[in-house]
Design an enzyme around this catalytic site. Sequence first.
Site: not given
Ligand code: IVH
Length: 683
Positions: A37, A40, A87, A123, A125, A182, A419, A436
Site C-alpha cells: 500500500d 502504491y 481519504l 479514529e 485507521k 472495516e 565454512c 554443522c
Molecule cells: S472513513 C468518507 N474511517 O481507510 C470517509 N475509513 O482510504 C471514508 N478505513 O476505504 C472512510 N479505518 O476502508 C474511515 N476509521 C476509519 C477507517 C477507514 C479504516 C479505511 C476505509 C477506507 C480507507 C480510506
Amino acid sequence: MSDQDVPEAQRRAEQLRAEILEHDERYYVQDAPIVTDAEYDELIQELRRLEEAHPELADEASPTQQVGGRASAAFSPVVHSSPLLSLDNAFVEEDLRAWDERLQRRLGVAEGDAPVTYGYVCELKIDGVAISLRYEDGSLAQAATRGDGRVGEDVTANIRTIADIPNELPAGAPAVLEVRGEVYMTTAAFERLNEWAAEHGHAPFINPRNSAAGALRQKDPSVTGRRELSMWSYGLGEVKGGPGLARHEEMFDLLRELGFPVNPEIRTVDHIDEVVALCAHWEQHRHDLPYEIDGVVVKVADLARRADLGVTTRAPRWAIAYKFPPEERTTTLLDIMVSVGRTGRATPYAVLEPVFVGGANVERATLHNQDQVAAKDVRPGDTVIVRRAGDVIPEVVGPVLAARPEGLEPWVFPTTCPCPVQSTLVRPEGESDTRCVHPECPFQVQGSIEHFASRGGMDIEGLGERTVAQLIELGLLHDVAGVYELDFDRILELEGYGQTSVDNLRAAIDASKDRPLRHLLVGLNIRHLGPAGAEALARRFGHLDDIVAADAETLAAVDGVGPTIATSVRAWFDDPAHLAVIERLRAAGVNLEGEAAPDVEQTLAGLSVVVTGTLEGYNREEVEEAIKSRGGKAPGSVSKKTTAVVVGDGPGASKLTKAEELDIPVLDEAGFEHLLATGELPG
Ligand code: IVH
C-alpha cells in the site's frame, strides 16, 4: 519547473497513470497486488505533485481523481446509494496542520482571526476491508464491498457469518440504515489461520488484511465463517427514519445502541495539537493493539461544518488519514544464504536488494529454518514482501507470486556448511534445525569463543566479536581454553594493539579465572544449558569434577535441570576433546568451584520460602542465598505452593494479604532461622 519540462512531465504522468491502473486491477480485481500500500501511495503522491505543478496535465480520468478499484465479475455488482469515498492522506505533522488551515480558510476564517472550532474525532485507521451494510426494516438486506466506490460486490452471504455483525436490529431501528465500516482479522485469528495453513501444508497467509480480503471473497460462506473475521463501524450511508444527528459522536452512540461494534479507542479533541499528539501516540503504540492499524483517521465532529466543507470527487474535505510509515515493502530477493552459529545451527537468511522499511534499511532478513523457507516458497529472484514491525527483527513475509519471473527454481537447503572446512550439514530426525557437526567449523569456534567471553559467560571485556575473529584468523586462538594460553607478545606486534590495550586484555582474561562455576558452565556452550540450569548444577555439586562424574540420572534429578539438559550435559562431558579442554582450563588456573560450599545441609529441599521486608541478619541477596544453598526456592510472590512467608521490617501488603488468603504460615526472623536449620516450621 520550466516549460521545456512539460513533455517530460507529461510522459512521466502517463507512465504513472498506466502503472497505477495496473496496480488497481491487480489489487481490486485479481486480489494479487505486487506492491505494498505504501508503495502504491507513493505513486499516487508523485502523480498528484506532477498534476499540481502542471495544471495542463489535469484529466478527469486520472487515478488521482478516482476513488480507485473496480468490482470483479465473480460476485454480483451492487450500486452504492452514495459512493464510498477515499481519504486524502497526511504523512507528517505538517500535512495535518496544513489540512486544518485549509478547513479554516474554507470556513471563512481569515489569517489572524480566531479559529472556528468543530472538534476532531480521531479514529484508528483499521487495516482491513471497507464494507457497506444495508438494513431494511431492521434486517440485514445487503452487504457490499467498496469496489470502485460507486459499484461494489455483493458479499451478503459471507458477511452473515461474522459474529460481530448483527443480522437483525432492535425495535425502533431506522427503516433504512446503511452502516459503513472495516472488516478485519485480529492478529490472534491471523496466527491461528497460519497455524492451520502450516498443519495442512498450505502456503502461509501474507498478512491479516489480505487474509480478511480473501476470506470475504470466498465462494463458500462456511469458509468465511471459519476465518474469524471482525468489524469496526465508522460511518453511515443512506438513512431513512433515523434520529437527527448533530455530531459524529452521536452517530457512534446510535451505532452502539443498535448493536454495532464501535472501536473503544475513538477520541474527540478540540485542538489540532491534540490531533498531532494522538497520531504520534498511536504511531508508537500501534503494536499494543490486538489488530493491525495503518494510521489514524481524523474527522470533523460537527456535522453542520462537515456539510459546509463538502466533498471532492474522490474524498471528503472534512476528513484526513494520517498514515504511519510503512512496515512492509517489496524488494528483490537476491539470494538465500546460510549462517552457522556457535551451536552449529545453520540458519537460512535472505539477502535483499536494500529497502527502507519500518524506519531502517534492511538488506538481510532471517528465514528461520528449512521448513520456513519451504512453506514460504521464496526463491532467489523473487519479489518478496519484507516486514519490519516495532522491535521485531526484519522478516521475509512471502513472495509476490504474481511478479515471479518464469523458470525460478525452488531453493534447496545446502548439504555442506558454508565454512572453509565445508563439513556436512545434518538435520536430525524430528528436529526443525539443521546443524554443522564438525567441531572445527570456524563459525562455531568463533561463536563459541565469543559466547565464552560474553557477559553471561566469563565476562571478559575487550574480547568481543572483532578481536576473536582477528585472533582466530591469525592462528593465535583455536578454542575456549586457548583464551588462557594467548601469546601476548604476538598480539603486541599486531596492528591496532599497543601496550595498554594488551595489558587491559591480559588483566581482563586473568580476572575471569576467578568467575564462579556457573559462569564457566554457561561459557562452555553446552546445548540447552542456560544460566538457570548452570546455577542449579553449580549449587548442587559445588565443583566441576563432581558434575563431570555424575551420571545423567543424578544430573536430571537436580531441581531446575531435567532430562533434556541432563542428557546434553552428560554427552558433552563424555567427549574426550571436551575433557581435554577442561584440563587445560584447570592448568591455566581457572576456578572450577561453585560459590556455595556443597556441604550445606539441604534442609529446604522441595520447600519454597517467600521473604518480604528487611531482615536484620541478611540483605536481600543473602536471604536468597541462604534459602537456595539449602536446596529451597525463593520466589518473588506468594502462591499455593509457598511453604512459609517470612516477614521483616516494612513488609509488602499484597504478600501478607495473599498469605492470609491462602492460609500460609507467616514467620518472623527467628522462625526463619529455625526453618533454615531444621527444615521445619517452628512450634
Ligand atoms: S472513513 C468518507 N474511517 O481507510 C470517509 N475509513 O482510504 C471514508 N478505513 O476505504 C472512510 N479505518 O476502508 C474511515 N476509521 C476509519 C477507517 C477507514 C479504516 C479505511 C476505509 C477506507 C480507507 C480510506
